[in-house]
Each structure stands twice: as structure tokens, then as C-alpha cells.
Design a protein around this motif. Structure first.
Motif, PDB file in Angstrom:
ATOM      1  N   VAL A  16       0.833  -1.212   0.000  1.00 37.23           N
ATOM      2  CA  VAL A  16       0.000   0.000   0.000  1.00 37.23           C
ATOM      3  C   VAL A  16       0.863   1.256   0.000  1.00 37.23           C
ATOM      4  O   VAL A  16       0.528   2.249  -0.649  1.00 37.23           O
ATOM      5  CB  VAL A  16      -0.967   0.023   1.209  1.00 37.23           C
ATOM      6  CG1 VAL A  16      -1.795   1.294   1.203  1.00 37.23           C
ATOM      7  CG2 VAL A  16      -1.887  -1.189   1.183  1.00 37.23           C
ATOM      8  N   LEU A  17       1.986   1.196   0.706  1.00 35.52           N
ATOM      9  CA  LEU A  17       2.801   2.412   0.863  1.00 35.52           C
ATOM     10  C   LEU A  17       4.009   2.437  -0.075  1.00 35.52           C
ATOM     11  O   LEU A  17       5.017   3.060   0.218  1.00 35.52           O
ATOM     12  CB  LEU A  17       3.263   2.547   2.328  1.00 35.52           C
ATOM     13  CG  LEU A  17       2.136   2.579   3.371  1.00 35.52           C
ATOM     14  CD1 LEU A  17       2.714   2.652   4.783  1.00 35.52           C
ATOM     15  CD2 LEU A  17       1.192   3.750   3.131  1.00 35.52           C
ATOM     16  N   SER A  18       3.891   1.745  -1.211  1.00 34.47           N
ATOM     17  CA  SER A  18       5.057   1.637  -2.096  1.00 34.47           C
ATOM     18  C   SER A  18       4.939   2.551  -3.309  1.00 34.47           C
ATOM     19  O   SER A  18       5.412   2.229  -4.375  1.00 34.47           O
ATOM     20  CB  SER A  18       5.210   0.184  -2.556  1.00 34.47           C
ATOM     21  OG  SER A  18       4.060  -0.168  -3.313  1.00 34.47           O
ATOM     22  N   GLY A  19       4.296   3.685  -3.143  1.00 29.25           N
ATOM     23  CA  GLY A  19       4.171   4.616  -4.275  1.00 29.25           C
ATOM     24  C   GLY A  19       2.890   4.380  -5.033  1.00 29.25           C
ATOM     25  O   GLY A  19       1.883   3.948  -4.467  1.00 29.25           O
ATOM     26  N   GLY A  20       2.917   4.657  -6.313  1.00 28.46           N
ATOM     27  CA  GLY A  20       1.678   4.587  -7.091  1.00 28.46           C
ATOM     28  C   GLY A  20       1.146   6.003  -7.293  1.00 28.46           C
ATOM     29  O   GLY A  20       1.471   6.913  -6.524  1.00 28.46           O
ATOM     30  N   GLU A  32      -7.627   2.925  -2.004  1.00 25.75           N
ATOM     31  CA  GLU A  32      -6.218   2.577  -2.277  1.00 25.75           C
ATOM     32  C   GLU A  32      -5.868   1.199  -1.704  1.00 25.75           C
ATOM     33  O   GLU A  32      -5.041   0.481  -2.261  1.00 25.75           O
ATOM     34  CB  GLU A  32      -5.276   3.659  -1.740  1.00 25.75           C
ATOM     35  CG  GLU A  32      -5.250   4.914  -2.610  1.00 25.75           C
ATOM     36  CD  GLU A  32      -4.731   4.674  -4.034  1.00 25.75           C
ATOM     37  OE1 GLU A  32      -3.782   3.909  -4.229  1.00 25.75           O
ATOM     38  OE2 GLU A  32      -5.318   5.264  -4.971  1.00 25.75           O
ATOM     39  N   MET A  33      -6.495   0.837  -0.581  1.00 25.31           N
ATOM     40  CA  MET A  33      -6.230  -0.507  -0.024  1.00 25.31           C
ATOM     41  C   MET A  33      -6.786  -1.591  -0.944  1.00 25.31           C
ATOM     42  O   MET A  33      -6.129  -2.605  -1.199  1.00 25.31           O
ATOM     43  CB  MET A  33      -6.861  -0.634   1.368  1.00 25.31           C
ATOM     44  CG  MET A  33      -6.139   0.150   2.430  1.00 25.31           C
ATOM     45  SD  MET A  33      -6.925  -0.135   4.032  1.00 25.31           S
ATOM     46  CE  MET A  33      -6.441   1.333   4.914  1.00 25.31           C
ATOM     47  N   VAL A  34      -7.995  -1.367  -1.439  1.00 25.57           N
ATOM     48  CA  VAL A  34      -8.583  -2.352  -2.362  1.00 25.57           C
ATOM     49  C   VAL A  34      -7.751  -2.428  -3.649  1.00 25.57           C
ATOM     50  O   VAL A  34      -7.467  -3.520  -4.158  1.00 25.57           O
ATOM     51  CB  VAL A  34     -10.052  -1.976  -2.689  1.00 25.57           C
ATOM     52  CG1 VAL A  34     -10.583  -2.835  -3.825  1.00 25.57           C
ATOM     53  CG2 VAL A  34     -10.924  -2.128  -1.461  1.00 25.57           C
ATOM     54  N   ALA A  70      -6.678  -9.443   3.827  1.00 26.31           N
ATOM     55  CA  ALA A  70      -6.775  -8.535   4.979  1.00 26.31           C
ATOM     56  C   ALA A  70      -7.054  -7.109   4.510  1.00 26.31           C
ATOM     57  O   ALA A  70      -7.881  -6.395   5.102  1.00 26.31           O
ATOM     58  CB  ALA A  70      -5.481  -8.592   5.792  1.00 26.31           C
ATOM     59  N   LEU A  71      -6.404  -6.689   3.443  1.00 25.03           N
ATOM     60  CA  LEU A  71      -6.599  -5.322   2.944  1.00 25.03           C
ATOM     61  C   LEU A  71      -8.026  -5.097   2.468  1.00 25.03           C
ATOM     62  O   LEU A  71      -8.610  -4.031   2.676  1.00 25.03           O
ATOM     63  CB  LEU A  71      -5.617  -5.030   1.798  1.00 25.03           C
ATOM     64  CG  LEU A  71      -4.193  -4.696   2.243  1.00 25.03           C
ATOM     65  CD1 LEU A  71      -3.250  -4.690   1.045  1.00 25.03           C
ATOM     66  CD2 LEU A  71      -4.153  -3.345   2.966  1.00 25.03           C
TER      67      LEU A  71
END
Ligand code: GRG
Length: 323
Positions: free
Chosen positions: A48-52, A90-92, A132-133
Motif C-alpha cells: 500500500v505504501l510503495s508509491g503509485g 487505495e487498499m482495495v 486482509a486489505l
């Protein structure tokens, strides 16, 4: 061709994107700061926290802002109302990328310029981090959307997120995508015979539904009317389809460094994409049509005076982006 209009800044679009990205990433880091089980949260954070680009979250925020102007909400209120939803989206999205990259699906080693989740954490944890996300996203949406929002509205948004993800949405689209992989020649023969809905069906499901939800949910949380929601959904459908066609084009025109993932995989896997079926020129033509259609929806008199500038720029960004 309207690419130039991206640079004629009526407002600073890159600053707008950066502000949205920072808002969303700051809150995602808070929601994902748990520690046990350690490997699970690490795996969730890794993806999730790897950019994008955070395009879907920013679309949600922009649709909310377009509606909020009429309702006289402050900028701060708008953010408070939609930020949990932006993070859920963003999690989905991240979970769909984790599962899409698995060996049983697209079997990718790189994503956003880093090793894919299963390459770092193994397939079992990657699967579970995705699961989980998906659930955590709904939990965040249902429990963190401010109490000032009518619970019936929050529930309708959560229900719509489930629909957009489920058998009529992303999962269904992904199943169609897998089912047609390797059947490119047959799809082309069917196309000659007048059967031409397969690629659009795949794209609308696996990519379009979450993008449509992103726009719809931002507007819904800020009290948009049924008519406004219907038009914004049309705009979002144009954007969603265009986004995936642009993605198909980048697979043939992009490189590993810019894309952060291996290019050229679609043709190698005999995948049914807009480019493999209609060619590069056919894809660019469809993109121009979708750009015109999407912009026209926002020019509807219903949105006269509403700040739709960001939504317009986001459509063009989705089409003319380089990664
Ligand atoms: C949602 C329950 C559920 C399951 C997921 C695996 C799957 C089912 C669906 C695949 C969906 C998918 C990966 C579609 C492709 C969409 C696409 C073009 C993704 C890339 O999006 P970007 O470019 O990525 O916005 P960044 O890295 O910028 O966030």
C-alpha cells in the motif's frame, strides 16, 4: 489530440496531484501502523505504501470537491469526510495488484519498481495480505467515515464498494480476463464477425468498476443528487475504460524503468487487450473519443459553476500519462 491542454494550467495540476497524494499517503500510514501479526502488516504496508499514482483516491477527493462547492463545505471538511473512503479505495486497489501479480494470475516479478509482494513475503502471506486489505478497507470506510454523514449514506457507499469489487466488478472482470487469455485469435475472428464486446467487458470489470466507484463515492458522501451521480458515473466510465486502454498502450510503448513493471507481457501471453485486438492506432482513436465524451459529461449544465477542472485534468492525465 488534446494532450497539450494538460500543460495549459488554469490551476497547478501537478501541485494538486501532489497535495492529494500526500493527504492520502499520510492517512494510509496511520491506518496501517499496526504491528501484530508482524509479517502480515509488513506485507500490507509494503504494497500500500510503495508509491503509485493514487489516481483513484484523488478522483474520489476531486468528485467530492466538485459537489462540496455548492454545499458550502470548507476544504478541511471535505477531506475529513472522504479521506477514509480514499484510503479504503487505495487498499482495495493495492490488494488487487498483489493478487494480480501472483503466479496463478499474471505472474509478475516487479510492481512500482520493486519486487512484487509474493516475491518478498511468499505466496501465502501475499494472498492473506490481500484478503486482509480488502476487509480492512471496508472496516475503515464503515468506522472512520465521520458521524455527521447519514449512516444510510455510509452504508450505501460500503455496499457499492463491495459490488464494484465482486462478481459483477473487479473479480468478474479478472475472471473474464483470465478466461480469454490465450484466445486472442478467436477474439479477432469473432470481431470480424461483428462480435466486439469482449475487451470492453473485461476492461470495464477489472479496471472500470473501481474507478467508477472512486468518483461516485466522493460525490455520494458529499450529498450529490441522483442526477449528478448518474452523470459523474458516465464520466467515470469513460475515464475507467480510457485508463485501461492507456495501460494496454503503455505495455507496448513503455519501458521497465518508467513503468516499474515488465513491459511487453500482454502480447507475449497472447492476452486480449485493446492494443492486441484493435492495434495502437485503434487504441489511440478510442482514447480520443473517450476523452471527448468524458469532458462533455462534465460540461453538463448541472455542473455549471462547479469546480470540475481537476476532474477534467484527471481524465487527460489518465489518458496521456507515461506510467
Ligand atoms: C477486488 C476482491 C478483489 C479481487 C481482485 C486480481 C483482481 C481481483 C483484479 C485485477 C484488477 C487489476 C489489477 C486490473 C488492472 C488495473 C490497472 C491498470 C492497474 C494499475 O493501476 P495504476 O496504474 O497503478 O493506477 P499505481 O501503481 O499507479 O497505483
Amino acid at each position: 489530440m488534446h494532450q497539450e491542454s494538460l500543460t495549459e494550467a488554469a490551476f497547478d495540476f501537478s501541485q494538486y496531484l501532489e497535495r492529494g497524494r500526500q493527504l492520502v499517503e499520510g492517512q494510509l500510514a496511520v491506518y496501517l501502523s499496526e504491528t501484530a501479526p508482524k509479517v502480515l502488516w509488513e506485507s500490507m504496508r509494503y504494497s500500500v505504501l510503495s508509491g503509485g499514482k493514487r489516481l483513484r483516491a484523488i478522483l474520489c477527493l476531486s468528485a467530492a470537491e466538485a459537489i462540496a462547492a455548492r454545499e458550502n463545505h470548507s476544504q478541511k471538511e471535505v477531506v475529513e469526510i472522504v479521506l477514509p473512503c480514499c484510503c479504503a479505495i487505495e487498499m482495495v486497489h493495492a490488494m488487487s495488484l498483489i493478487h494480480d501479480d501472483l503466479p496463478a494470475m499474471d505472474n509478475d516479478d516487479y510492481r512500482r519498481g520493486k519486487l512484487t509482494n509474493h516475491k518478498v513475503f511468499g505466496e501465502a502471506i501475499a494472498l492473506l495480505a490481500g484478503d486482509a486489505l480488502l476487509l480492512y478497507a471496508n472496516q475503515i470506510l464503515l468506522t472512520k467515515t465521520p458521524a455527521q454523514i447519514d449512516p444510510a449514506v455510509t452504508l450505501s457507499v460500503a455496499s457499492e464498494l463491495c459490488r464494484a469489487c465482486g462478481p459483477k466488478g473487479m473479480v468478474g472482470g479478472q475472471v473474464d480476463d483470465l478466461a480469454f487469455t490465450g484466445r486472442l485469435e478467436q477474439v479477432k475472428i469473432d470481431l470480424e464477425a461483428g462480435e466486439n464486446e469482449v475487451v470492453e467487458l473485461i476492461h470495464r470489470g477489472k479496471t472500470g468498476e473501481l474507478i467508477r466507484f472512486s468518483v461516485w463515492s466522493g460525490a455520494r458522501l458529499l450529498g450529490a443528487s441522483a442526477d449528478e451521480l448518474a452523470i459523474l458515473s458516465k464520466y467515470a466510465e469513460s475515464l475507467g475504460l480510457a485508463f485501461q486502454i492507456a495501460d494496454d498502450l503503455l505495455d507496448v510503448t513503455g519501458d521497465m524503468k518508467t513503468l516499474g513493471k515488465t513491459p511487453g507481457k500482454d502480447l507475449a501471453a497472447n492476452k486480449v487487450t485493446w492494443v492486441t485486438v484493435y492495434g495502437e492506432e485503434g487504441s489511440r482513436k478510442r482514447l480520443r473519443e473517450l476523452e471527448d465524451a468524458g469532458l462533455a459529461y462534465l460540461d453538463n449544465s448541472m455542473f455549471a459553476g462547479a469546480p470540475t477542472n481537476a476532474l477534467k485534468k484527471l481524465l487527460q492525465y489518465a489518458i496521456y500519462r507515461s506510467n
